[in-house]
Write an enzyme that holds these catalytic residues in place. Structure first.
Site, mmCIF file in Angstrom:
data_model
loop_
_atom_site.group_PDB
_atom_site.id
_atom_site.type_symbol
_atom_site.label_atom_id
_atom_site.label_comp_id
_atom_site.label_asym_id
_atom_site.label_seq_id
_atom_site.Cartn_x
_atom_site.Cartn_y
_atom_site.Cartn_z
ATOM 1 N NE ARG A 51 -1.753 -2.266 2.683
ATOM 2 C CZ ARG A 51 -1.851 -3.540 2.318
ATOM 3 N NH1 ARG A 51 -2.871 -3.942 1.638
ATOM 4 N NH2 ARG A 51 -0.924 -4.425 2.660
ATOM 5 C CB THR A 52 3.523 2.550 2.195
ATOM 6 O OG1 THR A 52 2.773 2.178 3.350
ATOM 7 C CG2 THR A 52 4.181 3.894 2.452
ATOM 8 C CE LYS A 80 27.640 -2.084 -7.549
ATOM 9 N NZ LYS A 80 27.758 -1.028 -8.568
ATOM 10 N NE ARG A 101 7.391 0.797 4.581
ATOM 11 C CZ ARG A 101 6.186 0.236 4.599
ATOM 12 N NH1 ARG A 101 6.053 -1.036 4.286
ATOM 13 N NH2 ARG A 101 5.127 0.949 4.941
ATOM 14 C CG HIS A 129 3.904 4.009 8.526
ATOM 15 N ND1 HIS A 129 3.945 4.880 7.444
ATOM 16 C CD2 HIS A 129 3.522 2.798 8.030
ATOM 17 C CE1 HIS A 129 3.602 4.202 6.355
ATOM 18 N NE2 HIS A 129 3.342 2.940 6.682
HETATM 19 C C1 NCD Z 1 1.993 -1.049 8.057
HETATM 20 C C2 NCD Z 1 3.494 -0.853 8.165
HETATM 21 O O1 NCD Z 1 4.220 -1.057 7.195
HETATM 22 O O2 NCD Z 1 3.902 -0.488 9.251
HETATM 23 N N1 NCD Z 1 1.550 -1.237 6.754
HETATM 24 C C3 NCD Z 1 1.303 -0.137 5.968
HETATM 25 O O3 NCD Z 1 2.176 0.657 5.697
HETATM 26 N N2 NCD Z 1 0.041 0.051 5.568
HETATM 27 C C4 NCD Z 1 1.463 -2.060 8.993
HETATM 28 C C5 NCD Z 1 2.048 -3.443 8.996
HETATM 29 O O4 NCD Z 1 2.955 -3.760 8.223
HETATM 30 O O5 NCD Z 1 1.557 -4.232 9.795
#
Ligand code: NCD
Length: 304
Positions: A51-52, A80, A101, A129
């Protein structure tokens, strides 16, 4: 230049402004089709995501911009031995903003010190997040009509769940919020959240181990996945993974206007039979996530 590393980096007023932009875009998407023409988003995903990453990419493409990046650090010079600082300096000379991320807590913050373009934290380890929090706040506002006077149950892995940490921080700034923290003993919220946010700001909260004992008191139920990748020991994960399973039977005693949220992915914690319940908001939440990211990109690039 602004970065979004922590959910407290935006004031309540700025969050409001992002809601307004997102609402305008949702109403008349076509009007915003070209506002990011000639702009490029870089997506650096050192950890898995559906999703993100997709919502960031879709958001940028819908605004007329373009996207480059990796979803698998193995295909970049990270293998590397390149440092985050050097990767950021490099990518920053090709793109206009970066969504990152990383499994290490603090990596996006570290990146922001070297970056010449805005850095958005798309999740750092078990820490924060902030764009999921914007998504959650917009979902709450659109479904309940307010982000105040709410009893909010957070259920599952409150220890490693970064979405929970960011959400508690951000939402504790609104009026008359009460938290009900539902988790096994081993997965309670970290001490810094309890002390520095809840106790310091005098926010009412309770900690319980079962959902059944509190479900009838909740306005929002935020379910979370047990974060397997953060456990040191697989046996502990297996013991705790099915601590909570929300099903139709448990929902019988819940309020009629309860809103059920989940950042997703779900594993077992919400049974599929709940998806048809009008109180289930988690797929709407997915959609709001893209619109709020469109608003955030537009704002950070100063095109709106
Ligand atoms: C979450 C995350 O990555 O922290 N997912 C997301 O970004 N929608 C929640 C999860 O991974 O459980």
């Amino acid at each position: 230049m602004r970065h979004l590393v922590d959910s407290m980096d935006l004031s309540i007023g700025e969050v409001e402004e992002l809601f307004e932009i997102a609402e305008r875009i949702m109403e008349k998407e076509d009007d915003y089709r070209n506002i990011c023409k000639d702009k490029i988003l870089g997506t650096l995903f050192y950890e898995p995501s559906t999703r993100t990453r997709f919502s960031f990419e879709a958001a940028m493409l819908k605004l007329g911009g373009q996207v480059i990046g990796f979803s698998e650090p193995g295909s970049s010079s990270v293998t590397k031995g390149e440092s985050i600082a050097d990767t950021i300096r490099t990518v920053g000379s090709y793109v206009d903003l970066i969504a990152m991320r990383h499994p290490k807590e603090g990596a996006p913050k570290h990146a922001s010190h070297y970056s010449t373009v805005p850095i958005i934290n798309a999740g750092d380890g078990g820490h924060q997040h902030p764009t999921q929090t914007l998504t959650d706040l917009l979902t709450i506002k659109e479904t309940k009509g307010r982000i105040s006077n709410l009893t909010i149950g957070l259920c599952g892995d409150l220890k490693f769940g970064r979405t929970v940490h960011s959400l508690i921080k951000a939402i504790s700034r609104y009026e008359n919020i009460r938290f009900v923290l539902i988790s096994p003993k081993e997965l309670k919220i970290p001490e810094y959240i309890r002390k520095e946010i809840l106790i310091k700001k005098d926010i009412p909260f309770s900690e319980v181990e079962t959902l059944e004992e509190v479900i009838d008191t909740l306005d929002i139920l935020y379910m979370t996945r047990v974060q397997r990748e953060r456990f040191f020991n697989e046996a502990d994960y297996i013991r705790l993974k099915d601590s909570y399973i929300l099903d139709r039977e448990k929902l019988q005693s819940a309020k009629d206007d309860l809103a059920i949220l989940h950042p997703l992915p779900r594993v077992n914690e919400i049974s599929y039979e709940v998806d048809d319940d009008p109180r289930a908001c988690y797929f709407k939440q997915v959609k709001f996530g893209m619109y709020i990211r469109m608003a955030l990109i537009a704002k950070l690039l100063e095109v709106m």
